[in-house]
Write a protein that holds these residues in place. Structure first.
Motif, PDB file in Angstrom:
ATOM      1  N   ARG A  24      58.494 145.307  75.102  1.00 29.27           N
ATOM      2  CA  ARG A  24      57.709 144.756  73.990  1.00 29.27           C
ATOM      3  C   ARG A  24      58.562 143.790  73.140  1.00 29.27           C
ATOM      4  NH1 ARG A  24      53.921 143.667  75.303  1.00 29.27           N
ATOM      5  NH2 ARG A  24      53.238 143.229  73.196  1.00 29.27           N
ATOM      6  N   LEU A  25      59.830 144.125  72.938  1.00 27.64           N
ATOM      7  CA  LEU A  25      60.718 143.232  72.196  1.00 27.64           C
ATOM      8  C   LEU A  25      60.857 141.895  72.926  1.00 27.64           C
ATOM      9  CD1 LEU A  25      63.382 145.874  71.180  1.00 27.64           C
ATOM     10  CD2 LEU A  25      62.077 144.484  69.544  1.00 27.64           C
ATOM     11  N   VAL A  26      61.087 141.962  74.236  1.00 26.19           N
ATOM     12  CA  VAL A  26      61.215 140.746  75.045  1.00 26.19           C
ATOM     13  C   VAL A  26      59.913 139.943  74.999  1.00 26.19           C
ATOM     14  CG1 VAL A  26      61.501 139.880  77.409  1.00 26.19           C
ATOM     15  CG2 VAL A  26      63.039 141.662  76.538  1.00 26.19           C
ATOM     16  N   ALA A  27      58.779 140.628  75.132  1.00 23.21           N
ATOM     17  CA  ALA A  27      57.475 139.961  75.092  1.00 23.21           C
ATOM     18  C   ALA A  27      57.241 139.267  73.747  1.00 23.21           C
ATOM     19  CB  ALA A  27      56.356 140.958  75.366  1.00 23.21           C
ATOM     20  N   ASN A  28      57.837 139.808  72.687  1.00 18.62           N
ATOM     21  CA  ASN A  28      57.723 139.216  71.352  1.00 18.62           C
ATOM     22  C   ASN A  28      58.831 138.202  71.070  1.00 18.62           C
ATOM     23  OD1 ASN A  28      55.517 140.458  69.417  1.00 18.62           O
ATOM     24  ND2 ASN A  28      56.152 142.080  70.816  1.00 18.62           N
ATOM     25  N   LYS A  29      59.579 137.856  72.122  1.00 18.74           N
ATOM     26  CA  LYS A  29      60.651 136.856  72.044  1.00 18.74           C
ATOM     27  C   LYS A  29      61.744 137.226  71.036  1.00 18.74           C
ATOM     28  CE  LYS A  29      57.736 133.054  73.662  1.00 18.74           C
ATOM     29  NZ  LYS A  29      57.405 133.789  74.813  1.00 18.74           N
ATOM     30  N   ILE A  30      62.043 138.522  70.962  1.00 13.31           N
ATOM     31  CA  ILE A  30      63.119 139.012  70.106  1.00 13.31           C
ATOM     32  C   ILE A  30      64.345 139.242  70.984  1.00 13.31           C
ATOM     33  CG2 ILE A  30      63.880 140.933  68.643  1.00 13.31           C
ATOM     34  CD1 ILE A  30      60.880 141.203  67.823  1.00 13.31           C
ATOM     35  N   GLU A  31      65.446 138.609  70.624  1.00  9.12           N
ATOM     36  CA  GLU A  31      66.679 138.785  71.397  1.00  9.12           C
ATOM     37  C   GLU A  31      67.035 140.267  71.411  1.00  9.12           C
ATOM     38  OE1 GLU A  31      71.281 137.163  71.593  1.00  9.12           O
ATOM     39  OE2 GLU A  31      69.940 136.398  70.043  1.00  9.12           O
ATOM     40  N   THR A  32      67.259 140.807  72.610  1.00  8.11           N
ATOM     41  CA  THR A  32      67.437 142.246  72.764  1.00  8.11           C
ATOM     42  C   THR A  32      68.679 142.553  73.588  1.00  8.11           C
ATOM     43  OG1 THR A  32      65.017 142.486  72.716  1.00  8.11           O
ATOM     44  CG2 THR A  32      66.281 144.367  73.535  1.00  8.11           C
ATOM     45  N   VAL A  33      69.446 143.521  73.110  1.00  8.85           N
ATOM     46  CA  VAL A  33      70.580 144.075  73.851  1.00  8.85           C
ATOM     47  C   VAL A  33      70.359 145.581  73.911  1.00  8.85           C
ATOM     48  CG1 VAL A  33      72.194 142.215  73.298  1.00  8.85           C
ATOM     49  CG2 VAL A  33      72.005 144.169  71.754  1.00  8.85           C
ATOM     50  N   ALA A  34      71.018 146.231  74.857  1.00  6.49           N
ATOM     51  CA  ALA A  34      70.734 147.657  75.048  1.00  6.49           C
ATOM     52  C   ALA A  34      71.965 148.431  75.490  1.00  6.49           C
ATOM     53  CB  ALA A  34      69.620 147.822  76.072  1.00  6.49           C
ATOM     54  N   VAL A  35      72.021 149.688  75.021  1.00  8.07           N
ATOM     55  CA  VAL A  35      73.058 150.629  75.435  1.00  8.07           C
ATOM     56  C   VAL A  35      72.359 151.921  75.837  1.00  8.07           C
ATOM     57  CG1 VAL A  35      75.045 152.009  74.683  1.00  8.07           C
ATOM     58  CG2 VAL A  35      74.825 149.635  73.931  1.00  8.07           C
TER      59      VAL A  35
END
Length: 120
Positions: A24-35
């Motif tokens: 959903r973050l990616v779909a909303n064009k929000i830069e996302t990183v993950a651990v």
């Protein structure tokens, strides 16, 4: 406005809320990183297993129970995010206090609801 977000407790399993949050973050064009616990990729976002020194983090969204959060307290504070979102089941008054002492905003909320109601 891009609110670069760290998803902490990211999962490769499609039935997990953290997985869906990344999507959903990616779909909303929000830069996302993950651990998370395992390396992999969700919608083009690489999941790291190490506490990487990400820069310019606006939001940390937690998908770890309070006991598992303890090993990440210093890490999250060191990233100096503007806010930390405590998704359902991650609420943690002990950590709230640490965040307050470091002038980091926090909110018990659901990232998915915030995104779907344009309140993120």
């Amino acid at each position: 406005m891009n609110k670069k977000t760290l998803v902490l407790g990211a999962s490769l399993k499609p039935n997990r809320y953290s997985h869906y949050a990344i999507q959903r973050l990616v779909a909303n064009k929000i830069e996302t990183v993950a651990v998370g616990l395992r390396t992999g990729e969700v919608d083009g976002v690489s999941i790291a297993t190490e506490q990487l020194p990400f820069e310019n983090i606006d939001t940390v969204t937690l998908y770890l129970n309070p006991m598992r959060q303890r090993e990440y307290y210093d890490y999250i504070v060191s990233l100096n995010p503007k806010r930390v979102i405590f998704n359902p089941g991650t609420e943690n008054p002990e950590f709230y206090q640490i965040l307050q002492e470091n002038n980091i905003a926090f909110e018990p909320a659901c990232t998915l609801v915030l995104l779907s109601t344009n309140q993120y």
